[in-house]
Design a protein around this motif. Sequence first.
Motif, mmCIF file in Angstrom:
data_model
loop_
_atom_site.group_PDB
_atom_site.id
_atom_site.type_symbol
_atom_site.label_atom_id
_atom_site.label_comp_id
_atom_site.label_asym_id
_atom_site.label_seq_id
_atom_site.Cartn_x
_atom_site.Cartn_y
_atom_site.Cartn_z
ATOM 1 N N VAL A 3 -11.772 -0.937 -4.884
ATOM 2 C CA VAL A 3 -13.095 0.147 -5.252
ATOM 3 C C VAL A 3 -12.189 0.667 -6.190
ATOM 4 N N ILE A 4 -11.099 1.552 -5.425
ATOM 5 C CA ILE A 4 -10.506 2.138 -6.801
ATOM 6 C C ILE A 4 -9.402 1.549 -7.713
ATOM 7 N N ASN A 17 -8.100 -1.245 3.904
ATOM 8 C CA ASN A 17 -7.985 -0.597 2.597
ATOM 9 C C ASN A 17 -7.901 -1.947 2.058
ATOM 10 N N SER A 25 1.037 -1.246 0.360
ATOM 11 C CA SER A 25 -0.299 0.193 -0.456
ATOM 12 C C SER A 25 1.069 1.380 -0.040
ATOM 13 N N ARG A 68 -10.488 -0.847 0.098
ATOM 14 C CA ARG A 68 -10.330 0.566 -0.683
ATOM 15 C C ARG A 68 -10.008 0.624 -2.524
ATOM 16 N N ARG A 69 -8.874 -0.688 -1.794
ATOM 17 C CA ARG A 69 -8.050 -1.301 -3.437
ATOM 18 C C ARG A 69 -8.777 -1.701 -4.780
#
Length: 254
Positions: free
Chosen positions: A253-254, A247, A40, A250-251
């Motif tokens: 979705v992004i 996290n 990350s 997040r990864r």
Amino acid sequence: MEELFPSLSIFVLFLSLGIAFVAGFVKGVVGFAQPLILISGLTLFLSPELALAGLIIPTLVTNAMQALRHGPRAAWVTVQQFRVFLIFGGVTLVIAAQMVRVVSEAVLLLAIGLPALAYAALQLGGVGFSLTRRSAAVEAVVGAIAGVFGGLSGVWGPPTVMYLTALGTPKADQLRVQGVIYGAGAVALFGAHLTSGVLRAETIPFSILLILPAVLGMWAGGKVVDRIDQVAFKRATLFVLLLAGANLIRRAVI
């Protein structure tokens, strides 16, 4: 240092060292999350391939240290105790690794992150969930799930931590068990990326560079974990698991 890594600035190199130290420290305290923190953090300013290469050798070294913290005999006892988990996890990891191009990474990350986030949030919120005793069937299922996730994404920590936490594993035992399980996975990851080309003459020196700060961070984290009790250790583990799950989402979705 810039002569050894001509494509990286001195600022980037020192930032990478700092991230490796933080990742090692967290691993020293709760026994996991080092690869998540490294990948990350490093991908914020490095290519995904170099970031992946950078985490492989430090992860291999720190997991060996964690597994052997109480000596080879204790590590071997752990291997015997969790052989069902290791066998099923190893088999499914190898099989799943062959399917990397078939399964969407975003779907997989959500499949890991959502349960990890929900489990940690419920536990921290006072909603208890525990296993009163170990079961070979449950261990086989959890090991297989962890192996599938590890083979497809390189992330096998959350399922393992959820299982060990549900068992109420004492902190010293949990740290050693995690070291043995993650160590086996790290060896497989190292071998796989020697052949994939991720680890090569241009990237191996960077990975070696990150060993020392990761080890120093783990040593510092170990000093902290020796001073906290089982309740504090469990809460710290759940908090890191909560962040790890968030996290992963997040990864995805992004």
